[in-house]
Scaffold this active site. Sequence first.
Site, mmCIF file in Angstrom:
data_model
loop_
_atom_site.group_PDB
_atom_site.id
_atom_site.type_symbol
_atom_site.label_atom_id
_atom_site.label_comp_id
_atom_site.label_asym_id
_atom_site.label_seq_id
_atom_site.Cartn_x
_atom_site.Cartn_y
_atom_site.Cartn_z
ATOM 1 N N ALA A 92 -36.712 16.465 11.595
ATOM 2 C CA ALA A 92 -37.089 17.013 10.290
ATOM 3 C C ALA A 92 -37.050 18.538 10.288
ATOM 4 O O ALA A 92 -36.969 19.158 9.234
ATOM 5 C CB ALA A 92 -38.482 16.529 9.921
ATOM 6 N N LYS A 93 -37.135 19.145 11.466
ATOM 7 C CA LYS A 93 -37.076 20.601 11.621
ATOM 8 C C LYS A 93 -38.011 21.291 10.643
ATOM 9 O O LYS A 93 -37.647 22.255 9.988
ATOM 10 C CB LYS A 93 -35.627 21.090 11.484
ATOM 11 C CG LYS A 93 -34.701 20.409 12.529
ATOM 12 C CD LYS A 93 -33.303 20.964 12.567
ATOM 13 C CE LYS A 93 -32.476 20.383 13.703
ATOM 14 N NZ LYS A 93 -32.062 18.969 13.529
ATOM 15 N N ARG A 94 -39.256 20.793 10.602
ATOM 16 C CA ARG A 94 -40.242 21.366 9.712
ATOM 17 C C ARG A 94 -40.912 22.579 10.354
ATOM 18 O O ARG A 94 -40.618 22.935 11.496
ATOM 19 C CB ARG A 94 -41.314 20.315 9.348
ATOM 20 C CG ARG A 94 -40.777 19.098 8.603
ATOM 21 C CD ARG A 94 -40.165 19.463 7.261
ATOM 22 N NE ARG A 94 -39.974 18.311 6.397
ATOM 23 C CZ ARG A 94 -38.846 17.628 6.244
ATOM 24 N NH1 ARG A 94 -37.764 17.967 6.902
ATOM 25 N NH2 ARG A 94 -38.775 16.589 5.413
#
Lengths: 272, 272
Positions: A92-94
Amino acid sequence: MTSQEIFAQIEKKSSFLCIGLDPDPRRIPKHLLKEEDPVFTFNKAIIDNTIDQAVAYKPNLAFYEAMGPSGLETLAKTLEYLPKEVFTIADAKRGDIGNTSRLYAKAFFEQMNFDAITVAPYMGEDSVGPFLEFDGKWVILLALTSNQGSQDFQLIENNAHQPLFASVLEKSQKWGTSENMMYVVGATRGESIAEVRKLVPDHFLLVPGVGAQGGSLEEVAKYGMNKQCGLLVNSSRGIIYASSEKDFGEAAKREALALQESMSKLLDTYCN
Amino acid sequence: MTSQEIFAQIEKKSSFLCIGLDPDPRRIPKHLLKEEDPVFTFNKAIIDNTIDQAVAYKPNLAFYEAMGPSGLETLAKTLEYLPKEVFTIADAKRGDIGNTSRLYAKAFFEQMNFDAITVAPYMGEDSVGPFLEFDGKWVILLALTSNQGSQDFQLIENNAHQPLFASVLEKSQKWGTSENMMYVVGATRGESIAEVRKLVPDHFLLVPGVGAQGGSLEEVAKYGMNKQCGLLVNSSRGIIYASSEKDFGEAAKREALALQESMSKLLDTYCN
């Protein structure tokens, strides 16, 4: 999940394969489109055919968000379908300010019960910390990614000649441990994996870029493996799109098996 | 939307206020919980009461994702409810390899028809580029954020003494223009806004950190305003949680009006 449990999976399956469940509705076999939830049917078949070869599955959120709200239902069903012993990663590379990162953590660790989430480091400690507060859950922090753009900022050296990705590795080790943090390190640079391994000898590395992106599995193992294996190597397109016909499941199994056989030998050579 | 259209809104409303629609189900007024979609009802009331003061609205995705799949339905309804002339920002802080960023772009620009999305720069040009290919849409790139953790990496200087955030500003100007790119610059450091403005004289800046996070609106305007205003200053909690009772809408209006009045004076002083 503990690192010991992940390693037990790796030993049992003689594999450190992670499969990226990144289903593009335009690329899945046409005959599935008549199903009620074509992407879920596709994911199920991929999982059924690769579960003996894969120790981890990694859906990338973009593929599900692009389907609209129903995409998240499909993702939730997929996650529920996965056996408990495999390691599940929300790619998700949040990363956001603290109170907001906490909500993302709840969404992925509680609402959806993923074991891990990929996180971007740009906003620093308080954007990463909230993800580390969940028992048995993992942050997989972007360090050195496999894309061309990784050179734009990740390789910028500070005045002590330390590239940014090394600063990320160094600082973030104070935030988490090798029991709740892993790092994304692209396979496209073998020698960089050696550099990363020197800085984080014990942490697991999630390695994309083998296959479609051109990285070498042998180099990754040679430079990256530690005594608990310490590697999860991801393949997405090479496996899930191995065929666009009715035999897509068997074709995926064939590709996964080929990777697993290579991995088995590499485990024998480098992980003792 | 063009920068000229954004500026027309700013002139019409004498305001450069952006409101963060970050509704936490535990913090919205209790009497709304009996509604079918409490968060949508809450958002509608906030919008109805602040639409004359705000030129932009910025839902942070984490708040909607934390509600599960129904949260994205609520977000879609909110977006549809917003009048066409206001600027809408998906505060999502996304960024991934090219083909994946393209899917995020489709999700936010086509599925949901946002005008803009916040993007994290860590993965470089090919992670940002796909968002720039949509006509009339905007990337708002993280440069210098307002949180404590911004010091961890964003201030690291390269061997020419340029901090990382300045490298981000410099490099990314080659990827987009002041007609499709803005920057996130936190309000918590007045002097830094001056530094940013020197590097990007024409770009709009999205400025969080006024209010709950302690930044000064006067300093932001003094150091950041250009002849097209060039600022969108965000306030979330200070407005949307101004009251937790039945009068929350009026309380939000009161807070928005107070900010708008200050902004009106600052526009007279610094934007001519």
